[in-house]
Structure formats: structure tokens, C-alpha cells
Design an enzyme around this catalytic site. Structure first.
Site, PDB file in Angstrom:
ATOM      1  N   PRO A  25       5.141  -4.978  -0.379  1.00 45.58           N
ATOM      2  CA  PRO A  25       5.167  -3.859  -1.235  1.00 45.58           C
ATOM      3  C   PRO A  25       4.865  -4.370  -2.847  1.00 45.58           C
ATOM      4  O   PRO A  25       5.608  -5.312  -3.089  1.00 45.58           O
ATOM      5  CB  PRO A  25       6.264  -2.926  -0.944  1.00 45.58           C
ATOM      6  CG  PRO A  25       7.273  -4.131  -0.441  1.00 45.58           C
ATOM      7  CD  PRO A  25       6.398  -5.084   0.115  1.00 45.58           C
ATOM      8  N   GLY A  39       0.712  -1.205  -0.025  1.00 38.68           N
ATOM      9  CA  GLY A  39      -0.097  -0.066  -0.134  1.00 38.68           C
ATOM     10  C   GLY A  39       0.993   1.405  -0.076  1.00 38.68           C
ATOM     11  O   GLY A  39       0.321   2.295  -0.106  1.00 38.68           O
ATOM     12  N   CYS A  73     -11.568   4.063 -28.745  1.00 41.74           N
ATOM     13  CA  CYS A  73     -12.725   4.723 -29.003  1.00 41.74           C
ATOM     14  C   CYS A  73     -13.726   4.810 -27.738  1.00 41.74           C
ATOM     15  O   CYS A  73     -14.615   4.090 -27.453  1.00 41.74           O
ATOM     16  CB  CYS A  73     -13.884   3.920 -29.879  1.00 41.74           C
ATOM     17  SG  CYS A  73     -12.742   4.009 -31.514  1.00 41.74           S
ATOM     18  N   GLU A  74     -13.057   5.337 -26.859  1.00 41.99           N
ATOM     19  CA  GLU A  74     -13.660   5.777 -25.448  1.00 41.99           C
ATOM     20  C   GLU A  74     -13.397   7.262 -25.022  1.00 41.99           C
ATOM     21  O   GLU A  74     -12.238   7.646 -25.065  1.00 41.99           O
ATOM     22  CB  GLU A  74     -13.171   4.930 -24.395  1.00 41.99           C
ATOM     23  CG  GLU A  74     -13.417   3.208 -24.634  1.00 41.99           C
ATOM     24  CD  GLU A  74     -14.792   3.115 -23.892  1.00 41.99           C
ATOM     25  OE1 GLU A  74     -15.350   3.725 -23.164  1.00 41.99           O
ATOM     26  OE2 GLU A  74     -15.135   1.715 -24.358  1.00 41.99           O
ATOM     27  N   TYR A 122      -9.174   5.111 -12.408  1.00 38.78           N
ATOM     28  CA  TYR A 122      -8.964   5.828 -11.017  1.00 38.78           C
ATOM     29  C   TYR A 122      -9.002   7.338 -11.142  1.00 38.78           C
ATOM     30  O   TYR A 122      -8.455   7.772 -10.349  1.00 38.78           O
ATOM     31  CB  TYR A 122      -7.785   5.338 -10.522  1.00 38.78           C
ATOM     32  CG  TYR A 122      -7.514   3.875 -10.177  1.00 38.78           C
ATOM     33  CD1 TYR A 122      -8.510   2.992  -9.999  1.00 38.78           C
ATOM     34  CD2 TYR A 122      -6.040   3.373 -10.482  1.00 38.78           C
ATOM     35  CE1 TYR A 122      -8.163   1.751  -9.690  1.00 38.78           C
ATOM     36  CE2 TYR A 122      -5.891   2.047 -10.425  1.00 38.78           C
ATOM     37  CZ  TYR A 122      -6.755   1.111  -9.819  1.00 38.78           C
ATOM     38  OH  TYR A 122      -6.744  -0.283 -10.029  1.00 38.78           O
ATOM     39  N   ARG A 168      -4.851   3.246 -15.630  1.00 39.10           N
ATOM     40  CA  ARG A 168      -5.065   4.057 -14.417  1.00 39.10           C
ATOM     41  C   ARG A 168      -5.720   5.424 -14.544  1.00 39.10           C
ATOM     42  O   ARG A 168      -6.632   5.704 -13.984  1.00 39.10           O
ATOM     43  CB  ARG A 168      -3.570   4.148 -13.602  1.00 39.10           C
ATOM     44  CG  ARG A 168      -3.013   2.971 -13.308  1.00 39.10           C
ATOM     45  CD  ARG A 168      -1.625   3.118 -12.312  1.00 39.10           C
ATOM     46  NE  ARG A 168      -2.060   3.487 -11.075  1.00 39.10           N
ATOM     47  CZ  ARG A 168      -2.114   4.990 -10.821  1.00 39.10           C
ATOM     48  NH1 ARG A 168      -1.552   5.856 -11.417  1.00 39.10           N
ATOM     49  NH2 ARG A 168      -2.559   5.199  -9.604  1.00 39.10           N
TER      50      ARG A 168
HETATM   51  C1  LIG Z   1      -2.145  -5.527  -4.147  1.00 38.61           C
HETATM   52  C2  LIG Z   1      -1.939  -6.030  -2.927  1.00 38.61           C
HETATM   53  C3  LIG Z   1      -0.798  -5.603  -2.343  1.00 38.61           C
HETATM   54  C4  LIG Z   1       0.196  -4.436  -2.828  1.00 38.61           C
HETATM   55  O1  LIG Z   1      -0.308  -3.178  -2.871  1.00 38.61           O
HETATM   56  P1  LIG Z   1       0.749  -2.000  -3.327  1.00 38.61           P
HETATM   57  O2  LIG Z   1      -0.015  -0.964  -3.012  1.00 38.61           O
HETATM   58  O3  LIG Z   1       0.950  -2.079  -4.638  1.00 38.61           O
HETATM   59  O4  LIG Z   1       1.993  -2.079  -2.372  1.00 38.61           O
HETATM   60  C5  LIG Z   1      -0.278  -6.018  -1.127  1.00 38.61           C
HETATM   61  N1  LIG Z   1      -0.941  -7.237  -0.429  1.00 38.61           N
HETATM   62  C6  LIG Z   1      -2.025  -7.468  -0.977  1.00 38.61           C
HETATM   63  C7  LIG Z   1      -2.683  -8.571  -0.158  1.00 38.61           C
HETATM   64  C8  LIG Z   1      -2.558  -6.878  -2.036  1.00 38.61           C
HETATM   65  O5  LIG Z   1      -3.961  -7.225  -2.614  1.00 38.61           O
END
Ligand SMILES: *Cc1c(COP(=O)(O)O)cnc(C)c1O
Length: 428
Positions: free
Chosen positions: A282, A245, A350-351, A324, A320
């Protein structure tokens, strides 16, 4: 913090002309566009910085393969001693093929099929991050049937707002991921200790592209408190998986990647009384800033109200922005005219959603010019599709002045290989 712990990617690795010592215009001429380019040096810097902060911890880093599953990227992770966080049989096979040992692989995801669980059990992956009671029962049954001892961690949904885009938030009660503390409590109380499945881990992953450390702190503190409660009841937790994350820089003038020293400090403090193994997952943080997407301007179209720069990359190469509303910095390669222009940068698909940037200021450009879309090392090629019958882009890795193709541009024949020209109709 020592100099060698610096997680900032060396700015000389990437400029308006080259990346990791390789001229971008040469790459575009040699491989064509759109072209994904990854700097091995930049990925190694991130791995090194993370390892540096983990010294003294019993930690295993499991790269989240879905961020970028290219074989060369996985090999780089394997060579650095990383494990992998996988979500499918396809990712399992990619990892094993790239030399990542099964004992360093953790299997996450809400929809593991029976066949996938069996395959992972037989491969002897290190651990399953379990997301539902149904999955727990199936895993236990399969492990016992096959007499294969394995480990499971309960994915906790701590109901924390990661303060990121709703589509990449995973730790709210309303999200499909993980289970509540109450449900996890029941799992531990009921789990038969005679089972081949050892229920001895906790897992928490609250979302992606998180730039604020507070949500991590809250989620980890709640998980740590739960771990103490379980320990008090005699449930030994040997592994705590803190997920991924970690956010990165998409806008040079606005955001900054998570400071890895600060992040690891939050993990250390939140989990200070936990004595088992820590797992880190990560994805984006390791690879996003190491990549860029090279694209050529097909033409400039003067619309009724706006100027459109039509490029040869599209949403099928980089989803992305469409998915998002994500921002990516975009800059011309090589020349930078003094004159500026405001434009929408769009692909040929075509979007209306096939738009990389709206009302963006760029140095004046013309048809034939090369642009780079930055920070595309994660969730770009791995999310690519053949929409509009566009073949998948080529990918190149650069490393200290050298370069190598790491994925050939898909040909029309490869793209259509599964098409059935003459269906063989059958009746029951
Ligand atoms: C997608 C995911 C990650 C990695 O997330 P990042 O934001 O790319 O670091 C880690 N653990 C799980 C369970 C995920 O689904």
C-alpha cells in the site's frame, strides 16, 4: 473487529483549525505557504489498523515509496517495521538511509536499468518484481555473474479493469505493466533451476485509488488459480505479492477509504490455499489522508464569467487535479463566514490546467486567508516539480502537539544549483 482495529483516522486529528494538536495558522506563519503538513498520528493509525488485520498471516508490508518519499515518512515506516516497494535507485537509497532493511525491500517497475539492478543486487534487496522477458534475462545474467542469489516474482497482468481513472489503471492487457499468464507460464517452464535467480514469486498490482473490492477479488482469484497450476507442475511459489491500490477518501460527502478489514478478508479468501508469504504494497492508503496542503489566497479575481480564487499553491505542488481531474476537498482554515460563494480555485502557474477546483462552493474568503487542500499526503510532494521556476514547498510533520520541519523550503540557489552559467563548449 476490535476497536483497536479501527482504520478510520480519528477526526480529532484534523479540524478546520488544527491537525494532530497543532494550530495550522501558526504553522503557516512560521514556515510560510504553500506548506505540506503531515500527521504522524494519522499515519501510525493506518499502519496499526493494517497490522491488526494481518495477525496470523505470514505477511510483509512494503510501503510504496513513490506515494511519499520524505525521509521522515520513511523513518516512520521503518520504525513500525515496514518494508518498502521501490521503483528506482533513488528510492532504494532513500529507504536504506531511513533504516529500512534491504531484506524488506522489493523492486518493481518496467524500466529498471542495468545499473539499478546491480545496485539493488549488491544491496541484497529481498525480491525483484519482473515485468518483461528482457528484464528477466538481464537479472538472471547479472545474478549469476555476481554469484548473488536473489528472488524474482513475475508481475502478472491479469487483464482486470480496476474501475479507476485510466491514468492510474495498470492491470489491463493494454497497459505497459506485467505479462500475461501465458507468457509467465513460459518463463517458469524455461527457467534454469541452476541459476542464482530463484523464480519463485507472483506479483499483481492492478491500479490505484480503487474503491471497489471486486477487481481485487477477480485479480487475486486468477493469480491463485495460476499459482495452483504452477505448483502442480512442481514450481514452488514462496511469495505472492498482492500490490497496493487501496483507495482513500478525497470527497467527504462521497467516497470512503477502502475498509481494511474487508480488503484483507478478500485477500485471505482469494488466496486461502496459498501457504507462502504474502506481500502488501500500500502507498496512498497509508499516507494520503494524513496530509494537507496549506495555501494562502493571493487575490480574488473577478473574471468575465467566473470568480477566481488565486492561491499561492499550484500544479507544481499538487499535480493530481491537472493530471487526473482529481477532486480534493478544500476548506478555509479558522474562520467560516456564513455567506457562501462559488469560485474556481486556481494557482499562479501559466496553464489553464493549474486549477484545483471548478465551480466550488466555499465560505466567503478574502485575500490573505488560509485554505487547506485536504488529502495531499500521497502523490503530491513526491510528484512536485519546479515548473514556472517555483521552488519546492516546505514540508512539516506534526505529532501530538509538536511539529518539526521535515523538508526546508527550496531556495532559489538550490533550485538553480545545476545550472551551468558558462558552458564549456568542446569539439570531438
Ligand atoms: C504505485 C504502486 C503501488 C502503490 O499503489 P497505491 O495505489 O499508492 O497503493 C504498489 N505497487 C506497485 C507495483 C506500484 O507501482
Amino acid at each position: 473487529m476490535s476497536q483497536s482495529c479501527n482504520a478510520r483516522i480519528d477526526p480529532t486529528l484534523s479540524s478546520s483549525v488544527g491537525i494532530d494538536g497543532v494550530d495550522l495558522a501558526v504553522l503557516a506563519a512560521r514556515f510560510g505557504t504553500p506548506l505540506q503538513v503531515y500527521s504522524a498520528g494519522a499515519i501510525r493509525q493506518r499502519i496499526h489498523a493494517l497490522h491488526c488485520e494481518l495477525i496470523g498471516l505470514d505477511a510483509m508490508v512494503c510501503y510504496a515509496v513513490k506515494a511519499n518519499s520524505n525521509h521522515a515518512v520513511l523513518q516512520l515506516m521503518a520504525q513500525a517495521g515496514l518494508g518498502a516497494d521501490i521503483v528506482s535507485s533513488g528510492e532504494l537509497r532513500r529507504c536504506l538511509r531511513a533504516g529500512i532493511a534491504a531484506e524488506r525491500i522489493v523492486f518493481s517497475g518496467v524500466g529498471k536499468s542495468e545499473a539499478e539492478i546491480i545496485e539493488a543486487l549488491d544491496a541484497r534487496v529481498s525480491r525483484f518484481n519482473v515485468e518483461s522477458f528482457d528484464e528477466l534475462c538481464l537479472l538472471r545474467q547479472l545474478a549469476d555473474q555476481r554469484a548473488t542469489t536473489t528472488h524474482a516474482a513475475v508481475r502478472i497482468n491479469p487483464d482486470v479493469d480496476a474501475q479507476t481513472h485510466a491514468k492510474i489503471s495498470t492491470g489491463r492487457a493494454e497497459n505497459k505493466f506485467g505479462v500475461s499468464f501465458d507468457e509467465a507460464r513460459r518463463w517458469f517452464a524455461q527457467h534454469p533451476r541452476t541459476s542464482r535467480l530463484r523464480l519463485d514469486g507472483l506479483h499483481v498490482h492492478i491500479g490505484s485509488q480503487i474503491l471497489n473490492l471486486d477487481p481485487f477479488r477477480v485479480a487475486l482469484e486468477r493469480t491463485a488459480a495460476f499459482q495452483r497450476e504452477l505448483a502442480g507442475q512442481g514450481h514452488l511459489i514462496t511469495s505472492l505479492d498482492v500490490g497496493g491500490g487501496l483507495g482513500v477518501r478525497y470527497r467527504d460527502d462521497e467516497d470512503r477509504a477502502i475498509d481494511i478489514a474487508d480488503y484483507v478478508d478478500v485477500v485471505r479468501r482469494s488466496l486461502h490455499d496459498f501457504r507462502g508469504r504474502l506481500v502488501f504494497e500500500p502507498g496512498r492508503w497509508l499516507v494520503a489522508e494524513a496530509g494537507l496542503l496549506l495555501t494562502r489566497i493571493i487575490r480574488i479575481k473577478h473574471g468575465q464569467q467566473r470568480r477566481f480564487v488565486v492561491v499561492d499553491a499550484a500544479m507544481n505542488d499538487l499535480l493530481r487535479p491537472s493530471l487526473y481531474d482529481a477532486w480534493h476537498d478544500i476548506a478555509p482554515v479558522l474562520k467560516a463566514s456564513e455567506n457562501r460563494m462559488t469560485c474556481d480555485i486556481v494557482g499562479p502557474v501559466c496553464e489553464t490546467g493549474d486549477t484545483f477546483a471548478r465551480s466550488r462552493e466555499l465560505p466567503e474568503c478574502a485575500a490573505g486567508d488560509l485554505l487547506m487542500i485536504r488529502t495531499t499526503g500521497a502523490y503530491a510532494a513526491s510528484m512536485a516539480s519546479n515548473y514556472n521556476s517555483r521552488p519546492l514547498a516546505a514540508e512539516v510533520m506534526v505529532d501530538d502537539g509538536r511539529y518539526a520541519a521535515i523538508r526546508q523550503r527550496q531556495t532559489f540557489e538550490q533550485m538553480t544549483a545545476g545550472d551551468v552559467m558558462t558552458p564549456q563548449w568542446q569539439s570531438l
